[in-house]
Design a protein around this motif. Structure first.
Motif, PDB file in Angstrom:
ATOM      1  N   THR A  35       7.241   5.195 -49.305  1.00  0.00           N
ATOM      2  CA  THR A  35       7.159   6.577 -49.785  1.00  0.00           C
ATOM      3  C   THR A  35       5.774   6.859 -50.348  1.00  0.00           C
ATOM      4  O   THR A  35       5.188   7.913 -50.085  1.00  0.00           O
ATOM      5  CB  THR A  35       8.230   6.839 -50.861  1.00  0.00           C
ATOM      6  OG1 THR A  35       9.514   6.534 -50.327  1.00  0.00           O
ATOM      7  CG2 THR A  35       8.210   8.278 -51.315  1.00  0.00           C
ATOM      8  N   ALA A  36       5.223   5.914 -51.086  1.00  0.00           N
ATOM      9  CA  ALA A  36       3.881   6.074 -51.643  1.00  0.00           C
ATOM     10  C   ALA A  36       2.834   6.141 -50.530  1.00  0.00           C
ATOM     11  O   ALA A  36       1.906   6.956 -50.597  1.00  0.00           O
ATOM     12  CB  ALA A  36       3.567   4.928 -52.599  1.00  0.00           C
ATOM     13  N   GLU A  37       2.966   5.311 -49.519  1.00  0.00           N
ATOM     14  CA  GLU A  37       2.027   5.340 -48.391  1.00  0.00           C
ATOM     15  C   GLU A  37       2.117   6.661 -47.642  1.00  0.00           C
ATOM     16  O   GLU A  37       1.097   7.207 -47.215  1.00  0.00           O
ATOM     17  CB  GLU A  37       2.313   4.183 -47.433  1.00  0.00           C
ATOM     18  CG  GLU A  37       1.825   2.851 -47.903  1.00  0.00           C
ATOM     19  CD  GLU A  37       0.303   2.757 -47.916  1.00  0.00           C
ATOM     20  OE1 GLU A  37      -0.348   3.303 -46.996  1.00  0.00           O
ATOM     21  OE2 GLU A  37      -0.225   2.168 -48.866  1.00  0.00           O
ATOM     22  N   LEU A  38       3.325   7.171 -47.462  1.00  0.00           N
ATOM     23  CA  LEU A  38       3.492   8.464 -46.781  1.00  0.00           C
ATOM     24  C   LEU A  38       2.832   9.576 -47.580  1.00  0.00           C
ATOM     25  O   LEU A  38       2.220  10.477 -47.006  1.00  0.00           O
ATOM     26  CB  LEU A  38       4.976   8.766 -46.570  1.00  0.00           C
ATOM     27  CG  LEU A  38       5.696   7.924 -45.526  1.00  0.00           C
ATOM     28  CD1 LEU A  38       7.188   8.227 -45.552  1.00  0.00           C
ATOM     29  CD2 LEU A  38       5.143   8.177 -44.144  1.00  0.00           C
ATOM     30  N   ARG A  39       2.943   9.512 -48.892  1.00  0.00           N
ATOM     31  CA  ARG A  39       2.291  10.534 -49.723  1.00  0.00           C
ATOM     32  C   ARG A  39       0.777  10.432 -49.641  1.00  0.00           C
ATOM     33  O   ARG A  39       0.082  11.440 -49.712  1.00  0.00           O
ATOM     34  CB  ARG A  39       2.771  10.439 -51.157  1.00  0.00           C
ATOM     35  CG  ARG A  39       4.194  10.926 -51.254  1.00  0.00           C
ATOM     36  CD  ARG A  39       4.726  10.909 -52.631  1.00  0.00           C
ATOM     37  NE  ARG A  39       6.178  11.111 -52.508  1.00  0.00           N
ATOM     38  CZ  ARG A  39       6.879  11.843 -53.338  1.00  0.00           C
ATOM     39  NH1 ARG A  39       6.300  12.411 -54.342  1.00  0.00           N
ATOM     40  NH2 ARG A  39       8.165  11.989 -53.151  1.00  0.00           N
ATOM     41  N   GLN A  86      -0.715   9.690 -46.976  1.00  0.00           N
ATOM     42  CA  GLN A  86      -1.002  10.273 -45.658  1.00  0.00           C
ATOM     43  C   GLN A  86      -0.602  11.749 -45.599  1.00  0.00           C
ATOM     44  O   GLN A  86      -0.562  12.330 -44.522  1.00  0.00           O
ATOM     45  CB  GLN A  86      -0.248   9.506 -44.572  1.00  0.00           C
ATOM     46  CG  GLN A  86      -0.654   8.068 -44.449  1.00  0.00           C
ATOM     47  CD  GLN A  86       0.188   7.315 -43.450  1.00  0.00           C
ATOM     48  OE1 GLN A  86       0.993   7.889 -42.730  1.00  0.00           O
ATOM     49  NE2 GLN A  86      -0.003   6.015 -43.399  1.00  0.00           N
ATOM     50  N   ALA A  87      -0.298  12.348 -46.745  1.00  0.00           N
ATOM     51  CA  ALA A  87       0.047  13.769 -46.876  1.00  0.00           C
ATOM     52  C   ALA A  87       1.364  14.114 -46.179  1.00  0.00           C
ATOM     53  O   ALA A  87       1.526  15.193 -45.638  1.00  0.00           O
ATOM     54  CB  ALA A  87      -1.081  14.667 -46.357  1.00  0.00           C
ATOM     55  N   VAL A  88       2.322  13.187 -46.212  1.00  0.00           N
ATOM     56  CA  VAL A  88       3.665  13.452 -45.704  1.00  0.00           C
ATOM     57  C   VAL A  88       4.595  13.461 -46.899  1.00  0.00           C
ATOM     58  O   VAL A  88       4.805  12.443 -47.541  1.00  0.00           O
ATOM     59  CB  VAL A  88       4.112  12.372 -44.689  1.00  0.00           C
ATOM     60  CG1 VAL A  88       5.529  12.644 -44.215  1.00  0.00           C
ATOM     61  CG2 VAL A  88       3.155  12.292 -43.523  1.00  0.00           C
ATOM     62  N   GLN A  89       5.131  14.632 -47.230  1.00  0.00           N
ATOM     63  CA  GLN A  89       5.996  14.764 -48.387  1.00  0.00           C
ATOM     64  C   GLN A  89       7.448  14.568 -47.972  1.00  0.00           C
ATOM     65  O   GLN A  89       8.022  15.383 -47.259  1.00  0.00           O
ATOM     66  CB  GLN A  89       5.845  16.148 -49.008  1.00  0.00           C
ATOM     67  CG  GLN A  89       4.578  16.324 -49.803  1.00  0.00           C
ATOM     68  CD  GLN A  89       4.600  15.519 -51.073  1.00  0.00           C
ATOM     69  OE1 GLN A  89       4.022  14.458 -51.120  1.00  0.00           O
ATOM     70  NE2 GLN A  89       5.256  16.024 -52.079  1.00  0.00           N
TER      71      GLN A  89
END
Length: 54
Positions: A34-38, A40-43
């Protein structure tokens, strides 16, 4: 029946999660992903990430 014909709205997120998992050889849990996705600007909500990873 109608829902089966609709495209998957999490298709992009699923591929991003798979990429992150393969990069880190399956060592990341849903919190780190979840932190990596954030980054990469994926909420996405952490519960959604956890459900997609199952």
């Amino acid at each position: 029946m109608k829902r089966q014909s609709q495209p998957d709205k999490y298709a992009d997120a699923k591929t991003a999660i798979e990429t992150i998992c393969h990069e880190h050889e399956g060592r990341y849990g849903y919190r780190r992903i979840t932190a990596e996705l954030r980054n990469q600007a994926v909420q996405l909500n952490h519960k959604t990430v956890q459900r997609l990873m199952k």
